[in-house]
Design a protein around this motif. Structure first.
Motif, PDB file in Angstrom:
ATOM      1  N   CYS A 228      35.541 -24.106 -23.726  1.00 45.26           N
ATOM      2  CA  CYS A 228      36.012 -23.774 -22.380  1.00 45.26           C
ATOM      3  C   CYS A 228      35.024 -22.818 -21.708  1.00 45.26           C
ATOM      4  N   MET A 230      35.478 -20.993 -19.249  1.00 40.72           N
ATOM      5  CA  MET A 230      36.161 -19.817 -18.719  1.00 40.72           C
ATOM      6  C   MET A 230      36.478 -18.805 -19.821  1.00 40.72           C
ATOM      7  N   CYS A 231      37.079 -19.307 -20.925  1.00 42.64           N
ATOM      8  CA  CYS A 231      37.547 -18.351 -21.922  1.00 42.64           C
ATOM      9  C   CYS A 231      36.965 -18.592 -23.312  1.00 42.64           C
ATOM     10  N   SER A 233      37.469 -20.755 -25.551  1.00 42.56           N
ATOM     11  CA  SER A 233      38.233 -21.367 -26.655  1.00 42.56           C
ATOM     12  C   SER A 233      37.925 -22.861 -26.700  1.00 42.56           C
ATOM     13  N   CYS A 245      41.885 -26.838 -21.471  1.00 45.45           N
ATOM     14  CA  CYS A 245      41.956 -25.643 -22.302  1.00 45.45           C
ATOM     15  C   CYS A 245      43.420 -25.242 -22.427  1.00 45.45           C
ATOM     16  N   CYS A 248      43.731 -21.115 -21.238  1.00 44.55           N
ATOM     17  CA  CYS A 248      43.716 -20.649 -19.845  1.00 44.55           C
ATOM     18  C   CYS A 248      44.061 -21.736 -18.841  1.00 44.55           C
ATOM     19  N   PHE A 250      42.271 -24.290 -17.914  1.00 48.94           N
ATOM     20  CA  PHE A 250      41.116 -24.920 -17.267  1.00 48.94           C
ATOM     21  C   PHE A 250      41.063 -26.394 -17.640  1.00 48.94           C
TER      22      PHE A 250
END
Ligand SMILES: [Zn+2]
Length: 289
Positions: A228, A230-231, A233, A245, A248, A250
């Motif tokens: 991901c 963004m985060c 994971s 994801c 979060c 996404f």
């Protein structure tokens, strides 16, 4: 055994060749009349050259020494992601997609294979000796290679121009391991075209960036299409080529994910641990730092 496909001659500048009065003079007293040349580099001094004989013509390739343009300070990243079908370039703000040349080139490989199969049957043993068919097969293979080469040249030019226009640095993945793993696959036309495409694109991107003063960043490719952006994971499949994801929320197309991850990695390489304002927000970085 090594085989010389095209007769060629290395020529040292000032010793073994000279360009004078519309002729190329070669050591040993040979003179070849010049039919035409690319005049864009006339202002630069001649270096060593290669003379080759191809398709009934002599071609003289002269090396030129040209100063490298200075690289600008990038204002952002233009990430490049490539897969078999398409090449995706972009960042958090823009995205462009182009088709690769694999499918078009494969068409010609298949035509060559078709001919090879047809004329390799015992029925046609006499045909094999016929030059016309051999030339035709060779022509199809060459055509396929030319399609890939042309595509790599044009696409890399587009990428470098776009980057220069917006003062972006170009970020591409290091495809060495991918190419190595492709080499282990059974030798089929599709795979060999993929290897050729990836290698030629890398080389042309690097060269176009060098030539146009575009900064280039090469990033580690591991996990760019499964993490991901963004985060960080792990993403899970959510339909055809779509990823989501679970942490979060996404969600995006696999190629968009890769582009965002390449951008993120390139930014991290450029500024170390600093988080620039336009980068995707990372939850593990305190905003006050
Ligand atoms: Zn996430």
């Amino acid at each position: 055994m090594p085989r010389a496909k095209t007769p060629r001659l290395w020529l040292t500048h000032g010793y073994s060749y000279r360009v004078r009065d519309g002729y190329v003079e070669i050591l040993g007293g040979f003179r070849l009349r010049i039919i035409g040349w690319d005049m864009r580099y006339d202002a630069y001094p001649n270096g060593d050259a290669i003379l080759l004989f191809k398709d009934g013509k002599f071609i003289l390739g002269i090396s030129k020494r040209v100063l490298k343009p200075a690289k600008y300070i990038p204002r952002g990243i233009l990430a490049v992601d490539i897969n078999e079908r398409q090449i995706v370039i972009g960042n958090g703000k823009i995205e462009y997609r182009f088709e690769t040349a694999v499918r078009r080139a494969l068409h010609y490989k298949q035509l060559a294979e078709g001919l090879q199969k047809k004329y390799s049957s015992p029925k046609y043993s006499a045909w094999l000796r016929r030059r016309g068919i051999r030339d035709r097969i060779r022509y199809f293979h060459k055509k396929a290679r030319n399609i890939v080469e042309d595509w790599a040249k044009k696409t890399s030019h587009k990428i470098a121009s776009l980057a220069k226009q917006h003062l972006y640095a170009v970020a591409r993945e290091d495809l060495t391991n991918l190419v190595e793993s492709l080499r282990k696959l059974p030798k089929e036309h599709r795979v060999s075209l993929l290897i050729l495409s990836y290698r030629r694109l890398e080389q042309w991107i690097d060269w176009q960036c060098e030539k146009n003063g575009v900064p280039l960043i090469v990033v580690e490719p591991r996990g760019t299409s499964t993490t991901c952006p963004m985060c960080s994971s792990k993403l899970i499949e959510n339909g055809y080529r779509r990823l989501r994801c679970s942490r979060c929320g996404f969600e995006a197309d696999r190629d968009t994910v890769a582009v965002l991850n390449i951008e993120k990695r390139a930014l991290a390489q450029m500024w170390g641990s600093l988080t620039p304002l336009n980068a995707p927000q990372m939850t593990d970085v305190s905003p006050n730092r």
